[in-house]
Design an enzyme around this catalytic site. Structure first.
Site: not given
Length: 421
Positions: A242, A245, A309-310, A343, A402
Site C-alpha cells: 500500500q 501507491h 479502507e483496507h 486489488d 391530502h
C-alpha cells in the site's frame, strides 16, 4: 494524533478546484484543453480515443497479461453478478400492494487514475458492475501521458469491458467535464473512481451541481491487525504494497505483540530497499504507524475509530475481531489473504472509502450503479380500508388537501356501492 491521516483539508485546495470547475462550466472543451496542457503538459487536438488507438493497444498487450486480466474479469463478474436481488413485493394491508425494484443509473462516469501507476484494474472494478447493472452510457476519463496517450493496457481493458467513450482527460478538469458536460464529453449522473486529493475534492464539489459520487475516495490506506500467529515478512510486504501507491498513502500496523512489532519494522526496512518504487514507499512510511496495544478490546476500539479502507486481520482469535468489526472498507483474513488479491483478482471491489469514511460509506458494489424505485397500487377495497388512517393523519398535520385526495375517492366508491355498481 496517532490516527491522523496525511491529508490536506478541503480548504487547502478547494480554491484551485473551484477555479477549474467554473472555467470548464463556462468554456467547455477549451478549458479542458487548457488545463490538460497546464497539469499534464500535453496538447491534444481531441481527447476522445479513436478505434484505431484501441486496436493498436490490443496488439501491444502481452498474451500473459491478457489472460491475467481475463481471469480477474471472470472473478469480478461472478462476485458482482451474484449481488443481483429480486424485486421485493408485499401486500401491506388488504388491497394495498407495494414493491421495490432496482433500476440502473442511466449515465455514469468512471475516473481512472494515471500518474506514476495507471490503475487499469480499476476499470474492471467499475465497468463490470456498471455493465451488469445495465447503465446506458458509460464515460471513462483518464489522464494522458506526456506524449498524449493512454497506456495500451488501459485501452485494452476498457475495450474488453465494452466501453467505447474513452477520454484522455485527468484530474479536476475530468471531473468538471463529466459534471457539466462539454461538446465532446457527456454529462453524467454519477461519478465513480479513486484519485488524488484534488480529484477527491473535485468529486465532492460535483455534488453541489447535482451529480452524485460513489464516495470521497482519496489516498490509499491499509491497517493490519496482527499477533504472533502472523508472519512478519508477510505483514511487512502488505504494508509496503500500500505504501508504494503514493507518497500520501498511509499504512498502520496494530498489534498486541511487542516482538511482532519489532520484527515487522526490521522486515519493512529490509524489503523496502529492494522495491523499484522505494522512494515513494519511503515517504508513505513516514506517514505511517506501528502501534502496540495492550489488549484486544483496546485494539478493536482503535480500529473501529480509524475506519480503515483496507483491513488485514491475522490473529489466532480472528472470530472475535470479525464479530466486533464495525468500520472497514474491505477485510482480508489470515496469513494467505494479501490485500493485493482484492486489488486485482479475487472478485471483491477495490474502490473503497478512505480517510475514515468507512464509518459511513460502503465500497463500490452492484447497488452503487442502481437506484431503488418504489411502486404501489391500491384497489378500491384497499383505499376504503386504509383511507380513514390517511385522513386522520393528514388532518393532524393540517394538510387538508391530502385528506381530500382520499375523501373524494371514498365518497365516489360509497355512491357506486349505493347504486349497486
Amino acid at each position: 494524533d496517532i490516527l491522523s491521516r496525511p491529508t490536506f483539508t478541503v480548504g487547502d485546495i478547494e480554491d484551485t478546484v473551484n477555479e477549474v470547475f467554473l472555467s470548464v462550466r463556462k468554456k467547455g472543451d477549451d478549458a479542458v484543453k487548457e488545463y490538460t496542457e497546464k497539469f499534464d503538459r500535453v496538447s491534444l487536438a481531441s481527447p476522445l480515443v479513436g478505434e484505431k488507438e484501441i486496436g493498436e493497444a490490443e496488439q501491444a498487450i502481452d498474451e500473459g497479461l491478457k489472460r491475467a486480466i481475463g481471469r480477474a474479469y471472470d472473478n469480478i463478474y461472478k462476485f458482482h453478478e451474484a449481488q443481483k436481488t429480486p424485486p421485493v413485493k408485499v401486500e401491506t394491508s388488504p388491497g394495498v400492494v407495494c414493491w421495490q425494484q432496482k433500476r440502473p443509473i442511466q449515465k455514469v462516469g468512471l475516473y481512472i487514475p494515471g500518474g506514476t501507476a495507471p490503475l487499469f484494474s480499476t476499470i474492471l472494478m467499475l465497468a463490470i458492475p456498471a455493465k451488469i447493472a445495465g447503465c446506458d452510457e458509460i464515460v471513462l476519463c483518464s489522464p494522458p501521458d506526456k506524449n498524449g496517450n493512454l497506456p495500451p493496457v488501459v485501452l485494452y481493458t476498457a475495450s474488453l469491458c465494452g466501453i467505447d467513450k474513452i477520454y484522455k482527460v485527468g484530474g479536476i478538469q475530468a471531473v468538471a467535464a463529466m459534471t457539466f458536460g462539454t461538446p465532446t464529453i457527456p454529462r453524467v449522473y454519477k461519478i465513480f473512481g479513486p484519485g488524488n486529493q484534488y480529484v477527491t475534492v473535485a468529486k465532492q464539489l460535483a455534488t453541489k451541481y447535482g451529480v452524485a459520487i460513489d464516495m470521497p475516495a482519496g489516498p490509499s490506506e491499509l491497517l493490519v491487525m496482527a499477533d504472533d500467529s502472523a508472519l512478519p515478512s508477510f505483514v511487512a510486504a502488505d504494508l509496503l504494497s500500500q505504501a508504494e501507491h503514493g507518497t500520501d498513502s498511509q499504512v498502520v500496523l496494530v498489534t498486541t505483540s511487542r516482538s511482532l512489532l519489532t520484527k515487522v519494522e526490521e522486515e519493512v526496512t529490509s524489503q523496502l530497499d529492494a522495491l523499484p518504487r522505494k522512494e515513494i514507499a519511503r515517504k508513505a512510511i513516514g506517514n505511517s504507524r506501528l502501534i502496540y496495544m495492550s489488549d484486544r478490546d483496546a485494539a478493536i476500539d482503535l480500529i473501529n475509530t480509524y475506519g480503515p479502507e483496507h483491513y488485514i486481520l491475522c490473529t489466532d482469535d480472528e472470530e472475535y475481531y470479525l464479530e466486533k468489526t464495525a468500520n472497514a472498507g474491505s477485510v482480508f483474513i489470515g496469513n494467505y489473504t494479501p490485500e493485493s488479491a482484492g486489488d486485482y483478482a479475487s472478485g471483491t471491489n477495490h474502490t473503497l472509502p478512505t480517510n475514515g469514511y468507512a464509518r459511513q460509506y460502503s465500497g463500490v458494489n452492484l447497488d452503487s450503479f442502481t437506484k431503488s424505485i418504489t411502486f404501489q397500487k391500491i384497489s378500491e377495497e384497499g383505499i376504503m380500508d386504509l383511507g380513514e388512517t390517511i385522513e386522520i393523519m393528514a388532518e393532524a398535520e393540517g394538510l387538508q388537501a391530502h385528506r381530500n385526495a382520499v375523501t373524494l375517492r371514498k365518497e365516489l366508491l360509497k355512491q357506486k356501492l349505493q347504486k349497486g355498481e
